[in-house]
Design a protein around this motif. Structure first.
Motif, PDB file in Angstrom:
ATOM      1  N   ALA A  15       0.836  -1.200   0.000  1.00 13.23           N
ATOM      2  CA  ALA A  15       0.000   0.000   0.000  1.00 13.23           C
ATOM      3  C   ALA A  15       0.873   1.252   0.000  1.00 13.23           C
ATOM      4  O   ALA A  15       0.569   2.230  -0.697  1.00 13.23           O
ATOM      5  CB  ALA A  15      -0.935  -0.003   1.208  1.00 13.23           C
ATOM      6  N   ALA A  16       1.968   1.220   0.752  1.00  8.34           N
ATOM      7  CA  ALA A  16       2.885   2.363   0.771  1.00  8.34           C
ATOM      8  C   ALA A  16       3.536   2.564  -0.593  1.00  8.34           C
ATOM      9  O   ALA A  16       3.702   3.692  -1.054  1.00  8.34           O
ATOM     10  CB  ALA A  16       3.950   2.166   1.848  1.00  8.34           C
ATOM     11  N   ALA A  17       3.891   1.469  -1.269  1.00  9.18           N
ATOM     12  CA  ALA A  17       4.495   1.566  -2.600  1.00  9.18           C
ATOM     13  C   ALA A  17       3.500   2.150  -3.608  1.00  9.18           C
ATOM     14  O   ALA A  17       3.867   2.986  -4.440  1.00  9.18           O
ATOM     15  CB  ALA A  17       4.967   0.193  -3.067  1.00  9.18           C
ATOM     16  N   LEU A  18       2.246   1.743  -3.526  1.00 11.49           N
ATOM     17  CA  LEU A  18       1.227   2.299  -4.422  1.00 11.49           C
ATOM     18  C   LEU A  18       1.006   3.785  -4.165  1.00 11.49           C
ATOM     19  O   LEU A  18       0.847   4.576  -5.100  1.00 11.49           O
ATOM     20  CB  LEU A  18      -0.085   1.529  -4.277  1.00 11.49           C
ATOM     21  CG  LEU A  18      -0.099   0.125  -4.864  1.00 11.49           C
ATOM     22  CD1 LEU A  18      -1.365  -0.618  -4.465  1.00 11.49           C
ATOM     23  CD2 LEU A  18       0.039   0.179  -6.369  1.00 11.49           C
ATOM     24  N   ARG A  19       1.004   4.184  -2.883  1.00 15.36           N
ATOM     25  CA  ARG A  19       0.860   5.617  -2.544  1.00 15.36           C
ATOM     26  C   ARG A  19       2.036   6.415  -3.084  1.00 15.36           C
ATOM     27  O   ARG A  19       1.874   7.497  -3.642  1.00 15.36           O
ATOM     28  CB  ARG A  19       0.756   5.782  -1.029  1.00 15.36           C
ATOM     29  CG  ARG A  19      -0.633   5.783  -0.494  1.00 15.36           C
ATOM     30  CD  ARG A  19      -0.717   6.308   0.939  1.00 15.36           C
ATOM     31  NE  ARG A  19       0.371   5.910   1.819  1.00 15.36           N
ATOM     32  CZ  ARG A  19       0.403   4.771   2.503  1.00 15.36           C
ATOM     33  NH1 ARG A  19      -0.576   3.912   2.406  1.00 15.36           N
ATOM     34  NH2 ARG A  19       1.417   4.495   3.289  1.00 15.36           N
ATOM     35  N   THR A  20       3.252   5.892  -2.919  1.00 13.71           N
ATOM     36  CA  THR A  20       4.446   6.575  -3.409  1.00 13.71           C
ATOM     37  C   THR A  20       4.416   6.690  -4.933  1.00 13.71           C
ATOM     38  O   THR A  20       4.735   7.746  -5.487  1.00 13.71           O
ATOM     39  CB  THR A  20       5.715   5.832  -2.966  1.00 13.71           C
ATOM     40  OG1 THR A  20       5.720   5.746  -1.539  1.00 13.71           O
ATOM     41  CG2 THR A  20       6.967   6.538  -3.446  1.00 13.71           C
ATOM     42  N   ALA A  21       4.019   5.630  -5.619  1.00 10.36           N
ATOM     43  CA  ALA A  21       3.933   5.672  -7.083  1.00 10.36           C
ATOM     44  C   ALA A  21       2.941   6.728  -7.539  1.00 10.36           C
ATOM     45  O   ALA A  21       3.182   7.442  -8.518  1.00 10.36           O
ATOM     46  CB  ALA A  21       3.527   4.298  -7.618  1.00 10.36           C
ATOM     47  N   ASP A  22       1.846   6.861  -6.810  1.00  9.29           N
ATOM     48  CA  ASP A  22       0.834   7.848  -7.177  1.00  9.29           C
ATOM     49  C   ASP A  22       1.297   9.267  -6.856  1.00  9.29           C
ATOM     50  O   ASP A  22       1.200  10.168  -7.696  1.00  9.29           O
ATOM     51  CB  ASP A  22      -0.472   7.539  -6.440  1.00  9.29           C
ATOM     52  CG  ASP A  22      -1.600   8.463  -6.850  1.00  9.29           C
ATOM     53  OD1 ASP A  22      -1.563   9.001  -7.977  1.00  9.29           O
ATOM     54  OD2 ASP A  22      -2.548   8.637  -6.058  1.00  9.29           O
ATOM     55  N   GLU A  23       1.847   9.475  -5.664  1.00  8.03           N
ATOM     56  CA  GLU A  23       2.224  10.820  -5.230  1.00  8.03           C
ATOM     57  C   GLU A  23       3.448  11.364  -5.970  1.00  8.03           C
ATOM     58  O   GLU A  23       3.476  12.522  -6.364  1.00  8.03           O
ATOM     59  CB  GLU A  23       2.506  10.817  -3.722  1.00  8.03           C
ATOM     60  CG  GLU A  23       1.281  10.588  -2.880  1.00  8.03           C
ATOM     61  CD  GLU A  23       1.606  10.314  -1.421  1.00  8.03           C
ATOM     62  OE1 GLU A  23       2.816  10.325  -1.060  1.00  8.03           O
ATOM     63  OE2 GLU A  23       0.677  10.074  -0.640  1.00  8.03           O
ATOM     64  N   ARG A  24       4.462  10.548  -6.159  1.00 10.39           N
ATOM     65  CA  ARG A  24       5.724  11.044  -6.727  1.00 10.39           C
ATOM     66  C   ARG A  24       5.850  10.859  -8.232  1.00 10.39           C
ATOM     67  O   ARG A  24       6.570  11.612  -8.875  1.00 10.39           O
ATOM     68  CB  ARG A  24       6.900  10.371  -6.033  1.00 10.39           C
ATOM     69  CG  ARG A  24       6.929  10.725  -4.564  1.00 10.39           C
ATOM     70  CD  ARG A  24       8.259  10.509  -3.988  1.00 10.39           C
ATOM     71  NE  ARG A  24       8.227  10.879  -2.576  1.00 10.39           N
ATOM     72  CZ  ARG A  24       9.214  10.676  -1.767  1.00 10.39           C
ATOM     73  NH1 ARG A  24      10.313  10.116  -2.208  1.00 10.39           N
ATOM     74  NH2 ARG A  24       9.120  11.043  -0.520  1.00 10.39           N
ATOM     75  N   PHE A  25       5.186   9.833  -8.780  1.00 12.59           N
ATOM     76  CA  PHE A  25       5.364   9.544 -10.201  1.00 12.59           C
ATOM     77  C   PHE A  25       4.079   9.650 -11.011  1.00 12.59           C
ATOM     78  O   PHE A  25       4.099   9.480 -12.224  1.00 12.59           O
ATOM     79  CB  PHE A  25       5.965   8.138 -10.377  1.00 12.59           C
ATOM     80  CG  PHE A  25       7.268   7.966  -9.669  1.00 12.59           C
ATOM     81  CD1 PHE A  25       8.421   8.576 -10.152  1.00 12.59           C
ATOM     82  CD2 PHE A  25       7.350   7.233  -8.502  1.00 12.59           C
ATOM     83  CE1 PHE A  25       9.620   8.423  -9.492  1.00 12.59           C
ATOM     84  CE2 PHE A  25       8.548   7.079  -7.831  1.00 12.59           C
ATOM     85  CZ  PHE A  25       9.695   7.679  -8.330  1.00 12.59           C
ATOM     86  N   GLY A  26       2.944   9.913 -10.349  1.00 11.88           N
ATOM     87  CA  GLY A  26       1.680  10.045 -11.058  1.00 11.88           C
ATOM     88  C   GLY A  26       1.157   8.758 -11.645  1.00 11.88           C
ATOM     89  O   GLY A  26       0.327   8.766 -12.537  1.00 11.88           O
ATOM     90  N   VAL A  27       1.622   7.629 -11.146  1.00 14.81           N
ATOM     91  CA  VAL A  27       1.192   6.332 -11.652  1.00 14.81           C
ATOM     92  C   VAL A  27       0.072   5.831 -10.749  1.00 14.81           C
ATOM     93  O   VAL A  27       0.278   5.623  -9.561  1.00 14.81           O
ATOM     94  CB  VAL A  27       2.356   5.312 -11.656  1.00 14.81           C
ATOM     95  CG1 VAL A  27       1.883   3.943 -12.084  1.00 14.81           C
ATOM     96  CG2 VAL A  27       3.472   5.811 -12.540  1.00 14.81           C
ATOM     97  N   THR A  28      -1.107   5.652 -11.316  1.00 13.67           N
ATOM     98  CA  THR A  28      -2.233   5.159 -10.542  1.00 13.67           C
ATOM     99  C   THR A  28      -2.554   3.740 -10.977  1.00 13.67           C
ATOM    100  O   THR A  28      -2.379   3.372 -12.131  1.00 13.67           O
ATOM    101  CB  THR A  28      -3.472   6.048 -10.734  1.00 13.67           C
ATOM    102  OG1 THR A  28      -3.773   6.111 -12.121  1.00 13.67           O
ATOM    103  CG2 THR A  28      -3.231   7.440 -10.189  1.00 13.67           C
ATOM    104  N   SER A  29      -3.063   2.957 -10.033  1.00 13.50           N
ATOM    105  CA  SER A  29      -3.350   1.557 -10.319  1.00 13.50           C
ATOM    106  C   SER A  29      -4.653   1.376 -11.075  1.00 13.50           C
ATOM    107  O   SER A  29      -4.922   0.295 -11.568  1.00 13.50           O
ATOM    108  CB  SER A  29      -3.393   0.755  -9.018  1.00 13.50           C
ATOM    109  OG  SER A  29      -4.422   1.253  -8.189  1.00 13.50           O
TER     110      SER A  29
END
Length: 175
Positions: A54-68
């Protein structure tokens, strides 16, 4: 209360059967229309916040704009004659990708789409109109084709989102 219900149902069995039949049909129609809302594509929403995934998904969304929940698809672009792409071809492809990424794609009206008009309730349809993110992903080692990556945000199991995938962006207004 229970005595009154059982008395009514034994005196009027066909009315009770008809009522349950109509209720069942209405629930089946509502379930079909609401199914995409229950089947979300977000992979990490069910995880507790302190899990590493969950932390990795949040980081991907916040820092790289990658959403699942982004719907991604790939477009293969190449020359009609099969020859390797030239520098001018690659510049043209990048220009077209940039142009496509600047156009807003409007979701078609579900009533105009025969494949989904039967199972869509108009006031429950989510409008997924948006501007896609389009970019050059990679070029083949022999330079015969290039892959474009296209990303649309939304619930990929929703029939409305499927209609958006098939929608054509408006023609460019630039000369």
């Amino acid at each position: 209360m229970i005595r009154a219900l059982t008395g009514f149902s034994t005196r009027h069995p066909w009315k009770v059967i008809a009522l349950w039949s109509v209720t069942g049909i209405l629930l089946a129609v509502a379930a079909g229309a609401l199914m995409p809302r229950a089947m979300q594509a977000q992979t990490g929403d069910f995880l507790p916040k302190d899990y590493d995934s969950a932390a990795a998904l949040r980081t991907a969304d916040e820092r790289f704009g990658v959403t699942s929940d982004a719907g991604r698809f790939t477009v293969l672009v190449g020359r009609p004659d099969g020859e390797p792409l030239t520098g001018a071809d690659r510049k043209n492809i990048a220009s077209v990708a940039k142009d496509l990424g600047s156009r807003r794609v409007t979701m078609p009206d579900p009533q105009d789409t025969p494949s989904t008009s039967d199972d869509q309730i108009p006031f429950l349809v989510t409008d997924y109109s948006q501007t896609p993110k389009v970019g050059v992903s990679m070029t083949a080692p022999d330079r015969t084709f290039t892959l474009l990556s296209v990303r649309l945000e939304g619930n990929t199991v929703d029939p409305g989102m499927h209609n958006l995938f098939g929608a054509t962006p408006p023609a460019s207004t630039s000369t």
